[in-house]
Design an enzyme around this catalytic site. Structure first.
Site, short mmCIF file in Angstrom:
data_model
loop_
_atom_site.label_atom_id
_atom_site.label_comp_id
_atom_site.label_asym_id
_atom_site.label_seq_id
_atom_site.Cartn_x
_atom_site.Cartn_y
_atom_site.Cartn_z
N MET A 27 0.79 -1.10 0.02
CA MET A 27 0.02 -0.18 -0.12
C MET A 27 0.79 1.36 0.20
O MET A 27 0.31 2.28 0.46
CB MET A 27 -0.99 0.03 1.30
N HIS A 31 8.65 0.82 3.64
CA HIS A 31 9.98 0.93 4.69
C HIS A 31 10.83 -0.33 4.37
O HIS A 31 10.42 -1.10 3.35
CB HIS A 31 9.48 1.00 6.18
N HIS A 34 9.20 -3.57 3.49
CA HIS A 34 8.90 -3.92 1.99
C HIS A 34 9.93 -4.07 1.14
O HIS A 34 9.91 -5.27 0.48
CB HIS A 34 8.38 -2.70 1.61
N GLN A 145 5.53 -11.27 7.47
CA GLN A 145 5.05 -12.00 8.74
C GLN A 145 4.30 -11.05 9.75
O GLN A 145 3.58 -11.39 10.52
CB GLN A 145 6.26 -13.09 9.22
N SER A 182 6.45 -0.74 10.35
CA SER A 182 5.22 -0.31 9.68
C SER A 182 4.89 0.92 9.18
O SER A 182 5.64 1.90 9.74
CB SER A 182 4.09 -0.54 10.73
N SER A 183 4.32 1.15 8.09
CA SER A 183 4.03 2.47 7.36
C SER A 183 3.43 3.12 8.60
O SER A 183 3.38 4.47 8.53
CB SER A 183 3.04 2.34 6.26
#
Ligand code: PAF
Length: 277
Positions: A27, A31, A34, A145, A182-183
Site C-alpha cells: 500500500m 519501509h 517492504h 510475517q 510499519s507504515s
C-alpha cells in the site's frame, strides 16, 4: 523500471516477460520491511512486479484511509535501485469501477484476532489480493510475517481458489529497539514512539517463559498482558497464543504457535507477533 497504472498497460508489460514473475503487493509508503520482500522476490524470480495501491475496501469507516501516508515519488526512488521491472499503481476507479459488486471472503480464519476488531477488513484484503493475482499472474507473491493473520488468510485463499502461485512469507523487520516496521509507525509521536517498544518486549518476555519450559498458553498470554499493562500509555486490544495454522486459541503450546497482539498507543494501533516452535 516501468511504472504503469491502467490494466491495459499492466497486461502489456506482463506479456513482455516469459520467465518467473514475483509480485510484492504493497500500500506504499515503503519501509525496510517492504524492501526486504522486494529483495527476496528479486533473488527468487526472474522478474519482479510491485503494486502500490491504498486499498479503500480494507479500511473500516472509522479507520485511517484518508490520512494513510502516501508518497509515490519517495516509494519509486526506494524501489528503483532494487532492480524491479514493473510498478503498478492503479487508481481506486481502476480496481473498483462504478457498479463493482464481487467479493472474495475467507471464512473461519478471518473471525478471530484482527477480524474480530476490524469488521470487513479481510474481505477487502482478499478481494484486492485476488484481483492483483488475476491481473499480474505471478508465480510467487511476497507478504510480511508482521501481518501474520493476513498471510494465513491469503495462503488459505490461494489453496481454496487454486491460484497457481506460491505465497512466500518473509520475516518481520524491526527497528533497533525492537519495534516492528510499519507504515503506520509514522503516526507515533514522542513518548508514544518510545513506549511502542512494549509490544516486542511483551513478546520477548513470553518467548523467554516458553524457552524456560512454560507450555501453558494462558500463562504466556498472561505474561504478555502483564508487560503491556505495565506501560501506562498502552491500551491493550488483545493478546493471543494460537495455533499457527488455524489461529485457534490454545490451552497447551505444542507445535508451531503464534503469539500475537494489538495495542493502541495514542492514536496509533500497532500489531506484532512472534512464532514459537
Ligand atoms: O499488507 C498490505 O500492505 C495490504 O494489506 C495488501 C496485502 C497490499 C493488500 O492491500
Amino acid at each position: 523500471m516501468k511504472t504503469v497504472s491502467t490494466l491495459f498497460d499492466l497486461r502489456t508489460a506482463r506479456l513482455s516477460f516469459n520467465g518467473t514473475v514475483g509480485l510484492v503487493p504493497t500500500m506504499g509508503y515503503l519501509h525496510e520491511g517492504h524492501l526486504s520482500l522486494i529483495r527476496q522476490a528479486k533473488a527468487e524470480c526472474e522478474h519482479v512486479f510491485v503494486s502500490i495501491f491504498v486499498n479503500p475496501t480494507q479500511f473500516g469507516a472509522n479507520e485511517d484511509l484518508s490520512k494513510y501516508p502516501r508518497d509515490l515519488e519517495r516509494d519509486l526512488s526506494l524501489i528503483e535501485p532494487l532492480g524491479v521491472d514493473v510498478v503498478w499503481n492503479p487508481t481506486p476507479e481502476i480496481m473498483y469501477p462504478a457498479g463493482y459488486q464481487t467479493w472474495v471472503e475467507v471464512d473461519a480464519l478471518t473471525h478471530p484476532l484482527e477480524g474480530a476488531i476490524r469488521a470487513g477488513h479481510f474481505k477487502g484484503v482478499t478481494t484486492v489480493v485476488a484481483k492483483l493475482f488475476n491481473a499480474v499472474q505471478p508465480h510467487k507473491a511476497y507478504f510480511g510475517q508482521k501481518d501474520a493473520q493476513q498471510a494465513a488468510v491469503i495462503r488459505q485463499m490461494v489453496r481454496d481458489l487454486n491460484f497457481p502461485l506460491e505465497v512466500v512469507v518473509c520475516p518481520i523487520i524491526r527497528e533497533a529497539d525492537g519495534l516492528a516496521m510499519s507504515s503506520r509507525n509514522k503516526y507515533l509521536e514522542g513518548a508514544d514512539r518510545a513506549a511502542a517498544v512494549v509490544l516486542s518486549r511483551a513478546l520477548n518476555a513470553a518467548k523467554k517463559e516458553y524457552e524456560g519450559g512454560e507450555r501453558s498458553a494462558e500463562a504466556l498470554r498472561r505474561k504478555m498482558k502483564e508487560v503491556i499493562e505495565a506501560e501506562p500509555r498502552a491500551q491493550l486490544q488483545y493478546v493471543s497464543c494460537a495455533d499457527y495454522d488455524s489461529l485457534e486459541e490454545l490451552e497447551v503450546v505444542k507445535g508451531k504457535t503464534l503469539l500475537s497482539m494489538a495495542v493502541i498507543l495514542g492514536k496509533t494501533r500497532l500489531i506484532d507477533n512472534f512464532v514459537l516452535g
